[in-house]
Design a protein around this motif. Structure first.
Motif, PDB file in Angstrom:
ATOM      1  N   LYS A 142       8.761-112.925 -28.643  1.00 35.08           N
ATOM      2  CA  LYS A 142       8.387-114.092 -29.058  1.00 35.08           C
ATOM      3  C   LYS A 142       6.829-114.471 -29.447  1.00 35.08           C
ATOM      4  N   GLN A 143       6.556-115.343 -30.214  1.00 35.47           N
ATOM      5  CA  GLN A 143       5.323-115.741 -30.689  1.00 35.47           C
ATOM      6  C   GLN A 143       5.019-114.582 -31.740  1.00 35.47           C
ATOM      7  N   HIS A 144       5.677-113.801 -32.571  1.00 31.31           N
ATOM      8  CA  HIS A 144       5.733-112.966 -33.267  1.00 31.31           C
ATOM      9  C   HIS A 144       6.251-113.377 -34.668  1.00 31.31           C
ATOM     10  N   LYS A 145       5.695-113.293 -35.728  1.00 34.27           N
ATOM     11  CA  LYS A 145       6.328-113.488 -37.152  1.00 34.27           C
ATOM     12  C   LYS A 145       6.618-112.420 -37.731  1.00 34.27           C
ATOM     13  N   LEU A 146       7.896-112.022 -37.896  1.00 35.68           N
ATOM     14  CA  LEU A 146       8.250-111.029 -38.780  1.00 35.68           C
ATOM     15  C   LEU A 146       7.745-110.738 -40.109  1.00 35.68           C
ATOM     16  N   SER A 147       7.621-109.616 -40.709  1.00 33.19           N
ATOM     17  CA  SER A 147       7.329-109.457 -42.113  1.00 33.19           C
ATOM     18  C   SER A 147       8.359-109.985 -42.881  1.00 33.19           C
ATOM     19  N   PRO A 148       8.426-110.047 -44.342  1.00 35.46           N
ATOM     20  CA  PRO A 148       9.650-110.504 -44.997  1.00 35.46           C
ATOM     21  C   PRO A 148      10.559-109.288 -44.976  1.00 35.46           C
ATOM     22  N   GLY A 149      10.257-108.236 -44.944  1.00 35.63           N
ATOM     23  CA  GLY A 149      11.303-106.941 -44.851  1.00 35.63           C
ATOM     24  C   GLY A 149      12.029-106.742 -43.561  1.00 35.63           C
ATOM     25  N   ALA A 150      11.084-107.156 -42.547  1.00 42.25           N
ATOM     26  CA  ALA A 150      11.898-107.232 -41.292  1.00 42.25           C
ATOM     27  C   ALA A 150      12.682-108.347 -40.897  1.00 42.25           C
ATOM     28  N   GLN A 151      12.249-109.643 -41.566  1.00 40.70           N
ATOM     29  CA  GLN A 151      13.120-110.908 -41.487  1.00 40.70           C
ATOM     30  C   GLN A 151      14.495-110.453 -42.230  1.00 40.70           C
ATOM     31  N   ALA A 152      14.302-109.907 -43.357  1.00 39.12           N
ATOM     32  CA  ALA A 152      15.378-109.632 -44.105  1.00 39.12           C
ATOM     33  C   ALA A 152      16.655-108.588 -43.317  1.00 39.12           C
ATOM     34  N   MET A 153      16.079-107.662 -42.812  1.00 37.87           N
ATOM     35  CA  MET A 153      16.859-107.011 -41.785  1.00 37.87           C
ATOM     36  C   MET A 153      17.543-107.746 -40.761  1.00 37.87           C
ATOM     37  N   LEU A 154      16.758-108.800 -39.942  1.00 37.33           N
ATOM     38  CA  LEU A 154      17.302-109.464 -39.122  1.00 37.33           C
ATOM     39  C   LEU A 154      18.317-110.381 -39.543  1.00 37.33           C
ATOM     40  N   THR A 155      18.201-110.925 -40.695  1.00 39.47           N
ATOM     41  CA  THR A 155      18.993-112.058 -41.292  1.00 39.47           C
ATOM     42  C   THR A 155      20.337-110.987 -41.703  1.00 39.47           C
ATOM     43  N   THR A 156      20.325-109.745 -42.280  1.00 43.89           N
ATOM     44  CA  THR A 156      21.387-108.979 -42.651  1.00 43.89           C
ATOM     45  C   THR A 156      22.265-108.621 -41.183  1.00 43.89           C
ATOM     46  N   LEU A 157      21.364-108.284 -40.280  1.00 42.28           N
ATOM     47  CA  LEU A 157      21.871-107.832 -39.016  1.00 42.28           C
ATOM     48  C   LEU A 157      22.860-108.942 -38.275  1.00 42.28           C
ATOM     49  N   ARG A 158      22.154-109.936 -38.577  1.00 38.52           N
ATOM     50  CA  ARG A 158      23.168-111.180 -38.051  1.00 38.52           C
ATOM     51  C   ARG A 158      24.587-111.655 -38.801  1.00 38.52           C
TER      52      ARG A 158
END
Length: 323
Positions: free
Chosen positions: A290-306
Motif C-alpha cells: 500500500k502507498q507505493h506507486k509501481l514503476s511503469p514496468g512493474a505496473q505493466a507486469m501487474l496488469t498482465t498478471l491480472r
C-alpha cells in the motif's frame, strides 16, 4: 496528520548514509563489516549509529563481543531504511524508463504452484507487449517473500499474507485456493485399489514438506483426527525436481496440487490416487505494498498478471488497488 517529531527526525537528523549503514548493519551484524560495505571508516559508522540512537532516544543495536544484534527498534528501522533506499532506486529506474520508453525491471516473488503455469504465461504475454522489460523471479515461501516485499526488494508477490502484523501495509488480490491430491507413480500398487483408507496410506512411504510449514501442519492434523501416528517412512523436501523423481522411481506418495505435476500426469509418469484428502490450502493472490506507486514496468507486469489470472481462473480482472 503527520507527527511533527517525525518530521524533525527525518528532516534534521536522517541522511542517506544513515540508511545505507542501517541496511548493512542488518546484513553483516558487525559495525566493522557494515562500515566497509558502506564505504565508511569504523569510527564514522559508530558516530552515525550513535547519532541515530540519540535522535530517537532508543537503543537500535545490542553490542556483543562478536558484533551487534538489532533490537526491536532497530529491526523496524532496518526494514524501513531498506524500503526507503529501494524507493530511491525505483525512482531512478522510473526516470530512465521515461527517457527510453517502457523498459526497466520488475522483481516478482512467487510460491511454487503459480510458478508452474500462471507466471510463465504472464511473462510470455508481458514480453510480447513490452520486450524490453527485464523480469526477475524468486520462488520461495510466502513468509520469506512477504518479508522481502515489505523491505522493498520485490515489486509484488504471488502468495499468502500469513502475518497479521504486516496485513495493514499490504494489498491482497485473491486468485485461487490450492486443493491437494495424493500423487504417486503411474504403476503404483494402490492405483486401482477401491476403498482406500488413510489407515492404509499411512503405511506407505511419504514425501513430506518440512516441519513447521502450513501443509505439514495440516497433514499432521489429518492423521491425528483419524487417530493415526505420522507415517514412519518419510523424506522431507520442497524441491519439485526431487519430489517428482522420487515419486517416479519409487512407491512413495505425496500430497501435491495437481497443477504442479500436470505435465507428468499427462505423459503417464504420475497419477492421482483414488483417495480424497479433503485438503485445500488457503487462497493465494497478488500482494503489493500500500502507498507505493509501481514503476511503469512493474505496473505493466501487474496488469498482465491480472489478465492471465482472469483467463486461467475464469474470474474477472480485479480492480486496480487504491494507492
Amino acid at each position: 496528520m503527520s507527527d511533527p517529531r517525525a518530521d524533525r527526525f527525518v528532516r534534521s537528523h536522517l541522511k542517506t548514509r544513515h540508511l545505507v549503514l542501517l541496511v548493512e548493519l542488518g546484513r553483516h551484524g558487525s559495525i566493522l563489516h557494515a562500515a566497509q560495505a558502506a564505504n565508511l571508516t569504523q569510527p564514522a559508522a559508530s558516530k552515525l549509529l550513535g547519532e541515530l540512537e540519540h535522535a530517537l532516544g532508543v537503543p537500535l543495536f545490542e553490542r556483543l563481543p562478536r558484533g551487534v544484534v538489532p533490537t526491536s527498534y532497530g529491526e523496524v528501522l532496518i526494514r524501513r531504511a531498506g524500503a526507503a533506499l529501494s524507493e530511491m532506486d525505483a525512482a531512478h529506474q522510473e526516470i530512465m524508463e521515461l527517457l527510453s520508453g517502457l523498459s526497466g525491471r520488475v522483481a516478482v516473488g512467487t510460491v511454487m504452484t503459480p510458478s508452474i503455469n500462471l507466471l510463465p504465461q504472464t511473462v510470455q504475454l508481458l514480453k510480447s507487449r513490452y520486450s524490453r522489460v527485464h523480469v526477475s523471479i524468486t520462488v520461495d515461501s510466502s513468509k520469506v517473500l512477504i518479508a522481502r516485499l515489505r523491505a522493498g526488494e520485490l515489486d509484488m508477490v504471488i502468495g499468502r499474507i500469513l502475518d497479521s502484523d504486516s496485513a495493514n501495509e499490504l494489498h491482497f488480490e485473491p486468485l485461487t485456493d490450492e486443493p491437494h491430491s495424493l500423487i504417486a507413480r503411474a504403476g503404483h500398487p494402490l492405483v486401482n485399489q477401491a476403498d482406500l483408507s488413510l489407515e492404509q496410506l499411512v503405511q506407505e512411504g511419504w514425501i513430506m514438506p518440512p516441519a513447521g510449514s502450513i501443509l505439514r501442519d495440516r497433514l499432521t492434523a489429518l492423521f491425528l483426527s483419524h487417530g493415526l501416528d505420522q507415517p514412519a517412512e518419510t523424506v522431507e523436501t520442497t524441491a519439485l525436481p526431487m519430489i517428482t523423481n522420487l515419486l517416479i522411481g519409487s512407491n512413495m506418495i505425496s500430497a501435491l496440487p495437481e497443477e504442479l505435476v500436470r505435465p507428468y500426469i499427462d505423459i503417464g509418469l504420475l497419477t492421482v490416487l483414488p483417495y480424497d484428502l479433503g485438503l485445500r490450502m488457503d487462497w493465494y493472490g497478488i500482494v503489493t505494498r500500500k502507498q507505493h506507486k509501481l514503476s511503469p514496468g512493474a505496473q505493466a507486469m501487474l496488469t498482465t498478471l491480472r489478465d492471465v489470472a482472469a483467463t486461467l481462473y475464469q474470474t474477472a480482472p480485479a480492480p486496480t488497488p487504491a494507492r
